[in-house]
Design a protein around this motif. Structure first.
Motif, short mmCIF file in Angstrom:
data_model
loop_
_atom_site.label_atom_id
_atom_site.label_comp_id
_atom_site.label_asym_id
_atom_site.label_seq_id
_atom_site.Cartn_x
_atom_site.Cartn_y
_atom_site.Cartn_z
N LYS A 43 13.26 6.57 13.53
CA LYS A 43 13.69 7.12 12.24
C LYS A 43 15.05 7.82 12.35
O LYS A 43 15.82 7.83 11.40
CB LYS A 43 12.62 8.07 11.69
CG LYS A 43 11.30 7.37 11.32
CD LYS A 43 11.44 6.45 10.11
CE LYS A 43 10.12 5.91 9.62
NZ LYS A 43 10.24 5.09 8.41
N GLY B 150 6.99 0.91 7.17
CA GLY B 150 7.13 1.58 8.46
C GLY B 150 5.78 1.63 9.16
O GLY B 150 4.73 1.45 8.52
N VAL C 154 5.82 -11.36 4.45
CA VAL C 154 6.95 -11.25 5.37
C VAL C 154 6.55 -10.40 6.57
O VAL C 154 5.93 -9.35 6.39
CB VAL C 154 8.14 -10.50 4.70
CG1 VAL C 154 9.38 -10.54 5.57
CG2 VAL C 154 8.43 -11.05 3.33
N SER D 159 0.84 -1.20 0.00
CA SER D 159 0.00 0.00 0.00
C SER D 159 0.87 1.25 0.00
O SER D 159 2.10 1.16 -0.02
CB SER D 159 -0.94 0.01 1.22
OG SER D 159 -0.19 0.25 2.39
N GLY D 160 0.22 2.40 0.01
CA GLY D 160 0.89 3.69 0.17
C GLY D 160 2.06 3.90 -0.78
O GLY D 160 2.01 3.56 -1.96
N LEU D 161 3.14 4.47 -0.24
CA LEU D 161 4.31 4.80 -1.06
C LEU D 161 4.91 3.53 -1.67
O LEU D 161 5.38 3.55 -2.81
CB LEU D 161 5.38 5.50 -0.21
CG LEU D 161 5.00 6.86 0.38
CD1 LEU D 161 6.15 7.42 1.24
CD2 LEU D 161 4.65 7.86 -0.72
N PRO E 14 10.70 12.44 4.15
CA PRO E 14 9.50 13.22 3.81
C PRO E 14 8.78 13.75 5.05
O PRO E 14 8.77 13.10 6.10
CB PRO E 14 8.59 12.21 3.09
CG PRO E 14 9.24 10.88 3.23
CD PRO E 14 10.42 10.99 4.13
N PHE E 15 8.18 14.92 4.90
CA PHE E 15 7.20 15.41 5.88
C PHE E 15 5.93 14.56 5.65
O PHE E 15 5.95 13.61 4.87
CB PHE E 15 6.97 16.92 5.62
CG PHE E 15 6.11 17.58 6.65
CD1 PHE E 15 6.50 17.64 7.98
CD2 PHE E 15 4.88 18.13 6.29
CE1 PHE E 15 5.69 18.23 8.94
CE2 PHE E 15 4.07 18.73 7.23
CZ PHE E 15 4.47 18.78 8.56
N TYR E 16 4.82 14.87 6.32
CA TYR E 16 3.62 14.02 6.18
C TYR E 16 3.17 13.89 4.72
O TYR E 16 3.17 14.87 3.97
CB TYR E 16 2.46 14.60 7.00
CG TYR E 16 2.78 14.76 8.47
CD1 TYR E 16 3.29 13.70 9.22
CD2 TYR E 16 2.58 15.98 9.11
CE1 TYR E 16 3.59 13.85 10.56
CE2 TYR E 16 2.89 16.14 10.45
CZ TYR E 16 3.40 15.07 11.18
OH TYR E 16 3.71 15.22 12.49
N VAL E 17 2.75 12.66 4.38
CA VAL E 17 2.30 12.36 3.01
C VAL E 17 0.86 11.85 3.09
O VAL E 17 0.47 11.21 4.08
CB VAL E 17 3.20 11.25 2.39
CG1 VAL E 17 2.93 11.12 0.90
CG2 VAL E 17 4.67 11.51 2.64
N MET F 4 -1.40 6.86 6.37
CA MET F 4 -0.64 6.44 7.55
C MET F 4 -0.71 7.50 8.66
O MET F 4 -0.79 7.16 9.84
CB MET F 4 0.81 6.19 7.15
CG MET F 4 1.71 5.76 8.29
SD MET F 4 3.42 5.59 7.70
CE MET F 4 4.20 4.93 9.16
N1 LIG Z 1 2.73 8.74 5.21
C1 LIG Z 1 3.49 9.66 5.76
O1 LIG Z 1 3.02 10.76 6.15
C2 LIG Z 1 4.97 9.44 5.92
C3 LIG Z 1 5.79 10.52 6.24
C4 LIG Z 1 7.15 10.33 6.39
C5 LIG Z 1 7.68 9.05 6.24
N2 LIG Z 1 6.85 8.01 5.94
C6 LIG Z 1 7.44 6.68 5.83
O2 LIG Z 1 7.18 6.20 4.53
C7 LIG Z 1 7.10 4.78 4.56
C8 LIG Z 1 5.83 4.34 3.84
O3 LIG Z 1 4.73 4.93 4.50
P1 LIG Z 1 3.24 4.87 3.91
O4 LIG Z 1 2.61 6.15 4.26
O5 LIG Z 1 3.26 4.39 2.53
O6 LIG Z 1 2.64 3.75 4.89
P2 LIG Z 1 1.49 2.68 4.65
O7 LIG Z 1 0.94 2.38 6.00
O8 LIG Z 1 0.56 3.13 3.57
O9 LIG Z 1 2.28 1.42 4.09
C9 LIG Z 1 3.14 0.67 4.90
C10 LIG Z 1 3.16 -0.77 4.37
O10 LIG Z 1 4.06 -1.49 5.20
C11 LIG Z 1 3.47 -2.75 5.49
N3 LIG Z 1 3.98 -3.27 6.75
C12 LIG Z 1 3.72 -2.76 7.99
N4 LIG Z 1 4.30 -3.55 8.93
C13 LIG Z 1 4.93 -4.54 8.26
C14 LIG Z 1 5.70 -5.67 8.67
N5 LIG Z 1 5.89 -5.95 9.97
N6 LIG Z 1 6.21 -6.48 7.73
C15 LIG Z 1 5.98 -6.23 6.41
N7 LIG Z 1 5.26 -5.19 5.97
C16 LIG Z 1 4.74 -4.36 6.87
C17 LIG Z 1 1.97 -2.46 5.58
O11 LIG Z 1 1.18 -3.64 5.42
C18 LIG Z 1 1.80 -1.46 4.45
O12 LIG Z 1 1.49 -2.08 3.23
C19 LIG Z 1 7.15 4.39 6.03
O13 LIG Z 1 8.45 3.99 6.38
C20 LIG Z 1 6.80 5.68 6.76
O14 LIG Z 1 7.34 5.72 8.06
C21 LIG Z 1 5.52 8.17 5.77
#
Ligand SMILES: NC(=O)c1ccc[n+]([C@@H]2O[C@H](COP(=O)([O-])OP(=O)(O)OC[C@H]3O[C@@H](n4cnc5c(N)ncnc54)[C@H](O)[C@@H]3O)[C@@H](O)[C@H]2O)c1
Length: 307
Positions: free
Chosen positions: A191, A124, A94, A47-49, A219-222, A226
């Motif tokens: 982090k 994350g 995993v 999902s997400g990024l 990145p700042f919030y995206v 999440m």
């Molecule tokens: N969204 C934000 O605002 C933001 C900002 C700064 C940094 N980040 C970082 O960007 C990265 C991606 O964030 P995102 O917003 O896409 O998050 P998200 O929650 O959309 O996606 C995270 C993915 O990681 C998977 N995951 C979680 N725990 C897991 C585990 N134990 N084993 C395997 N997979 C696992 C989830 O199932 C999910 O698909 C993260 O590291 C997050 O900390 C996000």
């Protein structure tokens, strides 16, 4: 007065020369890296990024994309999307918090497709709790996935990169790895550790002459969900669009960049470190950094993942 003007002029000439030398050195150090016909692995690609990164690798005609996620259905959906681009893909379910799970998945990947050329450590989690609300499990799980997984996963694929003297490792850290934030004693600290891991890995690759590219993303919030409920504190720090973030990550990897801070104004956090602590705290509070998590809910959309 004349002396002061001369001093200011000399200072600005020196600053200009340092700036120009910096740009020249950066350009010289950058190199072009292409994912075409290479193997790519993205963690948290369900999902997400992560999903957008896996999709972007498919658009760049990677040879094979490996999707790692704890959620099988979302991993499978990402693989289906990649296959629709006519690019090979596979997934492993995993738990990045678990040594045995990562060892087994790493061995399965090596057997299936050999080594990985581009590793993107993206997965994350966040609790968004104050220190007094957290329990030990919250803290441990956050470190397991945001920090310790980087060691587990990188250990699976770096030996092959070193043997080939080619490869690229990206870690999606956070702007919170450059500053402290209220309600993030677990997340921001994990982090900061991820940031330290990457700084030292980059130094080690350089020191031992391994031509492995590393990139830390901050990145700042995206808008992935999440950090639902978290807010932008001012115009300098808007909530980022995930498509834009991913586009910039690819541009950074392809140009061999080593650090990407988004938006670029978030780099102010690095400069705050140079100020006396009480002044830096005042500036951080004036910018509203510590209010950003006041209405945090985290992902609330049903069916989406949070491990
Ligand atoms: N969204 C934000 O605002 C933001 C900002 C700064 C940094 N980040 C970082 O960007 C990265 C991606 O964030 P995102 O917003 O896409 O998050 P998200 O929650 O959309 O996606 C995270 C993915 O990681 C998977 N995951 C979680 N725990 C897991 C585990 N134990 N084993 C395997 N997979 C696992 C989830 O199932 C999910 O698909 C993260 O590291 C997050 O900390 C996000």
């Amino acid at each position: 007065m004349g002396k002061l003007l001369r001093a200011v002029r000399n200072l600005s000439v020196t600053a200009g020369a340092i700036g120009a030398a910096g740009v020249w050195y950066r350009k010289r150090a950058e190199r072009h890296l292409s994912m075409r016909a290479q193997t790519v692995l993205v963690t948290g690609a369900g999902s997400g990024l992560g999903r957008l990164l896996a999709r972007g690798a498919a658009q760049r005609n990677a040879a094979h994309i490996v999707v790692w996620d704890i959620n099988e259905q979302s991993a499978r959906d990402t693989v289906d999307e990649i296959l629709a681009y006519g690019v090979d893909a596979s997934y492993d379910v995993v738990d990045l918090a678990d040594d045995e799970s990562v060892d087994a998945a790493g061995a399965a990947v090596r057997q299936r497709i050999g080594g990985i050329d581009f590793l993107i450590n993206n997965a994350g989690i966040v609790t968004g709790k104050t220190f007094l609300e957290q329990n030990h499990h919250d803290v441990e799980r956050t470190y397991q996935i945001n920090t310790l997984a980087l060691y587990r996963v990188t250990r699976q694929f770096l030996p092959n990169m070193v043997a080939n003297n080619f490869g690229s490792i990206t870690v999606v850290a956070s702007a919170a790895s450059l500053i402290g934030v209220a309600r993030q004693t677990d997340y921001a600290a994990s982090k900061w550790a991820a940031h330290g891991f990457m700084e030292s890995l980059r130094a080690e690759m350089r020191h031992y002459g391994h031509a492995i590219h590393t990139l830390s993303v901050h990145p700042f919030y995206v808008d992935t969900g999440m950090f639902d409920g978290a807010s932008s504190p001012n115009v300098l720090l808007p909530i980022l669009e995930s498509e834009t973030v991913v586009h910039k990550i690819f541009r950074a990897i392809e140009s061999g960049k080593r650090q990407l801070i988004l938006p670029s104004t978030a780099a102010l956090a690095k400069w705050l470190q140079l100020l006396p602590v009480p002044v830096a705290d005042q500036v951080s509070d004036l910018l509203g950094i510590n209010t950003t998590m006041d209405h945090f809910t985290g992902r609330t959309t049903p069916g989406e993942t949070q491990s």
